[in-house]
Scaffold this active site. Structure first.
Site, mmCIF file in Angstrom:
data_model
loop_
_atom_site.group_PDB
_atom_site.id
_atom_site.type_symbol
_atom_site.label_atom_id
_atom_site.label_comp_id
_atom_site.label_asym_id
_atom_site.label_seq_id
_atom_site.Cartn_x
_atom_site.Cartn_y
_atom_site.Cartn_z
ATOM 1 N N GLY A 1 1.878 -6.638 4.190
ATOM 2 C CA GLY A 1 3.128 -7.234 3.742
ATOM 3 C C GLY A 1 4.263 -7.058 4.720
ATOM 4 O O GLY A 1 5.398 -7.459 4.448
ATOM 5 N N THR A 2 3.979 -6.480 5.884
ATOM 6 C CA THR A 2 5.018 -6.175 6.858
ATOM 7 C C THR A 2 5.254 -7.287 7.867
ATOM 8 O O THR A 2 6.215 -7.230 8.631
ATOM 9 C CB THR A 2 4.651 -4.900 7.626
ATOM 10 O OG1 THR A 2 3.380 -5.094 8.253
ATOM 11 C CG2 THR A 2 4.575 -3.705 6.696
ATOM 12 N N GLY B 1 8.745 0.859 9.802
ATOM 13 C CA GLY B 1 8.444 0.712 8.386
ATOM 14 C C GLY B 1 8.942 1.841 7.521
ATOM 15 O O GLY B 1 9.234 1.642 6.344
ATOM 16 N N GLU B 2 9.067 3.048 8.097
ATOM 17 C CA GLU B 2 9.334 4.212 7.258
ATOM 18 C C GLU B 2 10.684 4.881 7.493
ATOM 19 O O GLU B 2 11.183 5.583 6.619
ATOM 20 C CB GLU B 2 8.202 5.229 7.441
ATOM 21 C CG GLU B 2 6.892 4.697 6.887
ATOM 22 C CD GLU B 2 5.689 5.544 7.236
ATOM 23 O OE1 GLU B 2 5.268 6.339 6.388
ATOM 24 O OE2 GLU B 2 5.162 5.389 8.350
ATOM 25 N N GLY C 1 0.804 -1.214 0.000
ATOM 26 C CA GLY C 1 0.000 0.000 0.000
ATOM 27 C C GLY C 1 0.837 1.263 0.000
ATOM 28 O O GLY C 1 0.583 2.197 -0.738
#
Length: 697
Positions: free
Chosen positions: A459-460, A659-660, A231
């Site tokens: 997907g993480t 994640g970022e 996403g």
């Protein structure tokens, strides 16, 4: 004592389902008599639809319907105006949906869409952001509720008095989310209720949007997002396809599948807005920053306001008693920008960390030492102490692992044939975000435990990590825990976005499982009772409570590049990241998240960019043939390491989002390495070969 499950490199629980093709995505649910839809985007950049001629399309065999503003069901009020599709003849930008073709097969639906004849009354349009654009204004807030302007001290006076000054402008083209699974939905109506299988980052949010649009009670809507093929922010809010699919399913009286064609995504699912960023930094001869100015120009759409919060990292990163950070935006006839992984920080830190490198050069100072020298004891913007801040440790450890001490700081000092070799460094930060969530935990009749929460795994590895959190809270091995996620009928949970998912969901799961463990002990000890026991948790009032601490993750990025002196082609030889992001709950999935972010940062630096065609008013790069993303050949050596922090001011797991932050500093590190290799300072992303070659002389 049993070792903790969190931190262990557990394989993904759904891994076998994915590699065998058993995992079902949004348009892979087999429903009887499913029809197919194909959307029709506007071909003018601004204007109105005068007429939709559908006779030829409806004459095709297997054709079912053509929906447009002339006959589409009327929708209720929408909090997000991009969801008010087919309600008006107005066209606010090219790519806005003006019709939908529905047929018994996908091939016929596509042919119907091509056969539609649509008459427009086109108006003059304005789509290109410039530094002097007359429509620029200062909004009240940027994305995330950040004030558009923050000032402290006397920036103008301090900057003018600084011994060493940097004044540079950095530009970025628009960037696009291109998840492997496009935005897709399958909708069907049963007994007046709506069920949607949708690719999103939070089905609770989708449910809340659909109910008022279709005049339903919330309990009449079910949204399933069992597996999601990526996403990156673009699925963080509902997108038009879910509304169109539900609208079409109601109209034709049968289930409808709609997967947006990739070529249409740029116009309807959000994008990282282009930015023009001016950085001014003033320092003394010892490199201590006394003045920092960060001014952002960006665009938004006429449909709704979204302002990329790119100046906010400069409020957190470095000591500066005199600062000014501002945002200005122009509402243009363009698609609505939105979240793209690490919104604000990815854009802003590229400019800030590039300017820091320019300051290091002006001072003739090692860029690692410059950053260390300006590491603040408290957050400059708020004056709060940091819950934990180990940026210096990340920089020191990264320098050691990378071999930074062996670097000759002189530009163009290392050459291998035609290849100019350089190395660069940049810092990274990302805020700790967390939202209230609910969760339920219960015992299973045959033994074991089940956890229910409407989390979304994009997907993480969220399923796996939540099982680890639950196992630790219950005091059992992880294979004793079953996880139910991805359905809005489960206990409500916030979306997967802002690197906040695990912290938000995990808090509620931990709380529910602790309560369940207490019930099990009251019922007789360690043995799971034959009767079902249940425990519920709601972290409202805790997860969203104000903190006395500034909570951020930090990191350091190091890059080595080789630049072909004849062609300008830049290849990244090595990427190294060292991060301080709380307690990493799964070392396997965590490393994958860090590396994935760094690869996205590489794409941001060298490959990814999209331009507005000023004549036609749309993005010129609309597919993966023209919008380039990194392949395996582009990333030969990427390493991710971390410092495990013991931060007691976050959540019960002590975790920060990961994640970022991997993307945030990578582009600047690569750009700084390119300068070291060539002596040329590029201030425009992406740094494509033609742009590099123009600087090589």
């Amino acid at each position: 004592m049993r070792p903790p499950e969190t931190g262990a490199p557990l394989r993904r629980l759904e891994g076998q389902l994915k590699v065998t093709g058993s995992a079902r995505y949004a348009v892979e649910y087999a429903l009887p008599e499913t029809a197919y839809a194909w959307p029709v985007p506007a071909t003018v950049a601004r204007g109105e639809v005068r007429a939709v001629h559908a006779a030829d399309a409806l004459a095709m065999p297997s054709a079912l319907a053509v929906l447009s503003h002339e006959n589409a069901p009327r929708l209720g009020p929408a909090d997000d105006p991009i969801l008010s599709v087919l309600q008006s003849p107005h066209v606010p930008h090219r790519g806005w949906y003006v019709a939908l073709a529905v047929a018994e097969t996908l091939e016929v639906a596509r042919a119907m869409a091509a056969a539609l004849q649509i008459d427009y009354a086109a108006d003059a349009h304005d789509t290109v952001l410039t530094s002097g654009h007359p429509k620029l204004y200062e909004p009240e807030q940027a994305n995330g509720g950040h004030p558009a302007r923050r000032e402290s001290g006397d920036f103008d006076g301090a900057y003018a008095a600084s011994a060493v000054r940097v004044d540079a402008t950095y530009t970025m083209e628009a960037e696009h989310n291109h998840p492997m699974e496009p935005h897709a939905s399958t909708a069907h109506w049963v007994d007046g209720g709506l069920t949607v299988y949708d690719s999103n980052q939070g089905s609770t949010k989708v449910k809340e949007a659909l109910a008022p649009l279709f005049g339903l009670r919330r309990e009449q809507v079910t949204v399933v997002a069992e597996h999601v093929g990526g996403g990156f922010g673009s699925k963080g809010t509902p997108r038009p396809q879910v509304v169109l699919a539900a609208m079409a399913a109601r109209h034709v009286g049968r289930p409808v599948r709609l997967a947006l064609p990739r070529q249409q995504l740029a116009g309807v699912v959000g994008h990282r807005a282009p930015t023009i960023q001016r950085l001014r930094i003033g320092a003394d001869r010892q490199g201590r920053i006394d003045a920092l100015g960060h001014e952002i120009l960006t665009h938004t759409s006429t449909v709704k306001e979204f302002v990329e919060q790119a100046a906010t990292p400069s409020r957190t990163m470095y000591t500066s008693p005199n600062s000014r950070t501002t945002h200005h935006v122009a509402a243009l006839d363009v698609p609505s920008p939105s979240w793209m992984r690490a919104p604000g920080e990815a854009s802003g830190m590229y400019a800030l960390e590039s300017a820091m490198d320019e300051l290091a050069v002006a001072l003739d100072m090692d860029p690692v030492e410059l950053r260390v020298r300006n590491d603040p004891a408290i957050e400059p913007d708020t004056g709060k102490p940091f819950s934990s801040r180990h940026l210096v440790e990340c920089l020191r450890e990264g320098a050691r692992l990378f071999g930074w001490a062996d670097r000759d700081p002189r530009p163009r000092s290392r050459r291998e044939g035609r290849q100019l070799i350089g190395t660069g460094v940049a810092s990274a930060t990302y805020p700790v975000l967390v939202s209230p969530s609910t969760a339920e935990a219960c015992t299973e009749p045959g033994g074991g435990y089940r956890v229910r929460i409407n989390a979304t795994d994009i997907g993480t590895g969220a399923r796996t990590v939540l099982a680890q959190v639950a196992a630790d809270a219950l005091g059992v091995p992880v294979d004793h825990v079953l996880i139910d996620i991805g359905c809005s009928d489960l206990p409500a949970a916030p979306l997967a976005g802002g690197s906040s998912g695990t912290a938000s969901w995990g808090w509620a799961v931990h709380r529910a499982c602790r309560r369940l463990r207490a019930l099990v002990e009251e019922a007789g000890g360690d043995e799971v009772p034959s009767t079902t026991l249940r425990a519920f948790a709601d972290t409202t009032g805790e997860a969203d409570a104000a903190s006395d601490y500034a909570r951020h993750a930090f990191g350091a990025h190091f890059a080595e590049v080789a630049v072909d002196a004849d062609t300008g082609e830049t290849r990244v030889r090595r990427l190294l990241g060292v991060f301080a992001a709380g307690h990493v709950l799964n070392s396997r999935t965590g490393r994958g998240q860090f590396i994935g972010g760094m690869v996205m940062g590489l794409g941001m630096a060298l490959l990814e960019g999209s331009t507005i065609d000023p004549v036609f008013g749309d993005f010129a790069e609309r597919d993966l043939a023209s919008y380039h993303v990194p392949s395996c050949a582009d990333v030969p050596a990427v390493e991710a390491h971390w410092i495990d922090e013991d931060d007691r001011h976050l959540n019960p797991m002590g975790s920060k989002g990961i994640g970022e932050i991997g993307i945030v500093g990578t582009a600047a590190a690569i750009g700084n390495a390119l300068h070291h290799a060539t002596g040329a300072r590029l201030r425009e992303l992406p740094m494509t070969p033609d742009r590099v070659l123009a600087h090589l002389g």
